[in-house]
Design an enzyme around this catalytic site. Sequence first.
Site, short mmCIF file in Angstrom:
data_model
loop_
_atom_site.label_atom_id
_atom_site.label_comp_id
_atom_site.label_asym_id
_atom_site.label_seq_id
_atom_site.Cartn_x
_atom_site.Cartn_y
_atom_site.Cartn_z
N SER A 76 -4.42 -3.85 0.37
CA SER A 76 -4.16 -2.41 0.30
C SER A 76 -5.31 -1.61 -0.30
O SER A 76 -5.22 -0.38 -0.38
CB SER A 76 -2.88 -2.15 -0.50
OG SER A 76 -1.75 -2.47 0.29
N LYS A 79 -6.48 1.24 1.74
CA LYS A 79 -5.94 2.60 1.64
C LYS A 79 -6.88 3.55 0.89
O LYS A 79 -6.72 4.77 0.98
CB LYS A 79 -4.57 2.55 0.96
CG LYS A 79 -3.50 1.80 1.76
CD LYS A 79 -2.16 1.89 1.06
CE LYS A 79 -1.05 1.18 1.86
NZ LYS A 79 -0.99 -0.25 1.58
N SER A 141 1.45 2.54 -3.05
CA SER A 141 0.76 1.87 -1.95
C SER A 141 1.61 1.81 -0.69
O SER A 141 1.71 0.78 -0.01
CB SER A 141 0.35 0.45 -2.37
OG SER A 141 -0.61 -0.09 -1.49
N LYS A 255 -6.30 1.33 -8.04
CA LYS A 255 -5.38 0.82 -7.01
C LYS A 255 -5.34 -0.69 -6.95
O LYS A 255 -6.35 -1.35 -7.18
CB LYS A 255 -5.81 1.38 -5.65
CG LYS A 255 -4.96 0.89 -4.50
CD LYS A 255 -4.46 2.03 -3.67
CE LYS A 255 -3.43 1.60 -2.68
NZ LYS A 255 -2.59 0.49 -3.07
#
Length: 483
Positions: A76, A79, A141, A255
Amino acid sequence: MKKKLRVIAALLCAALIFADMGSFTASALSFVPTTVDADGERSEVKLYSDCVYMVNMDSGEVVVDINSEKEVPPASLTKLMTAVVLLDELGGDESTLRNKMMSAGTEAFDELYDTGAATADIQPNESVSAYDLLAALLIPSACEAANIIAINVGENISGFVDMMNAKVSELGLKHTHFSNAHGLFTQQNYSTAKDISTICRYALDKYPVFEELVGSPSFTMAPTDFHPEGTYIASTDYMINEYTKYYYAKCRGIKTGTTESAGRCFASYAVSDGVRYLVVTMGAPMEKLAEDVKKGEADPESVYADDVVYYSFIDHINLYEWAFDTLVQKDFINESSEVRDVKVGYGKKQDYANLKPANGYSRMWPVNIPIEDVEKRITVRDNIVAPVEKGDVLGTMELIYKGEVLAVIDLISTTKVERSPVKERARITKAYFGSKLFKVTGSIVLLCIGAYCVFCFLLAQRKYLRGLNPGPESGNDDTDSEE
């Protein structure tokens, strides 16, 4: 035309960012993080992640580099680029983002069913602001948020992925390629810890809204027809959640990313006393290691006592603790210090010039490594001759640690040396007599003199021999006569 202008603007912005980072390449030195135990002994910090990249955000100095250019699935962390493309297209103004509404049909959701994908419970055809989609993308997420953004910004997911890869080229990322907007699938979706750090720096430096959202432990999305009371979402970054065992007050967020193939990936940054570090790790273990089971049994309050151990968070905390406790600003070169004298030919009043560094050099350095371990290798130009002006570059100094060049600094003259015509002529004359031309010319002259002497000798010899053997004289014979 607008798209071209946006691309040009993005390129200019990237150029400015990397121009600011340009001096960082001279300091690509990787240290081994250490810790001090209860007995005062220093030992190496255990890192669980396969790829580690840690950089000082203020100076750009790389302090830890382990497999930072290894191409691996970013999960992820993909992203992060999705967020960058959205912000580049719409701008970072919060009101613009809140007023831009987006939605998508089942085409944004079909590929996500039964995958265990993270979600913010956004429904097909639910109208959500770009701001809330960005929050859902970065905080919990949410994979459906990534696809909704892709369909609305790129007209379809494929078109958006092309925009992601165009941004990869603009940022000069040599080991990154995206094939989706969420990172759930791995085919042709790869990146590196170093490239991910560049994406983070770009977004943090350019968009305050990005910095705000990645640092939010939780968020409530605006009410919609599907969610009249709004939707509460929580961050997957436990280091900014004070109610978790992994809370680290100096961390400002960014993140997480997790898949079976990628392992646990994490990008974060932390601040202490005005010093900022950014860390990207990839490939941390998903399952608790056997060696840590006993740790949990010995300390039921530790992170090792839980069924799931987040090794990526452990790595980041240990790296920050080492950096903030161990790395200090050290001066290696003072620009006002004198280095050495160098000989200058043809000097009128003096035959030397004094050298000093063109600039000083300092950097973050571990307190346990003496700066004397850094070698100062000086190289001076050959055959320096007057005139020499103050500020003329006459050599360089390399700072080298364990074979790695930390910096190359010009050495400049602090002395003005004027040229002496008399010395110049004398030196030219002296140089001529020691030159190959003089030797050749001298040899030719000697050969000519030798040849002339031989010729004269042969001529004299011939005259001498003729004097010893004269020919008969006619009319001088004596004869008897009769009377």
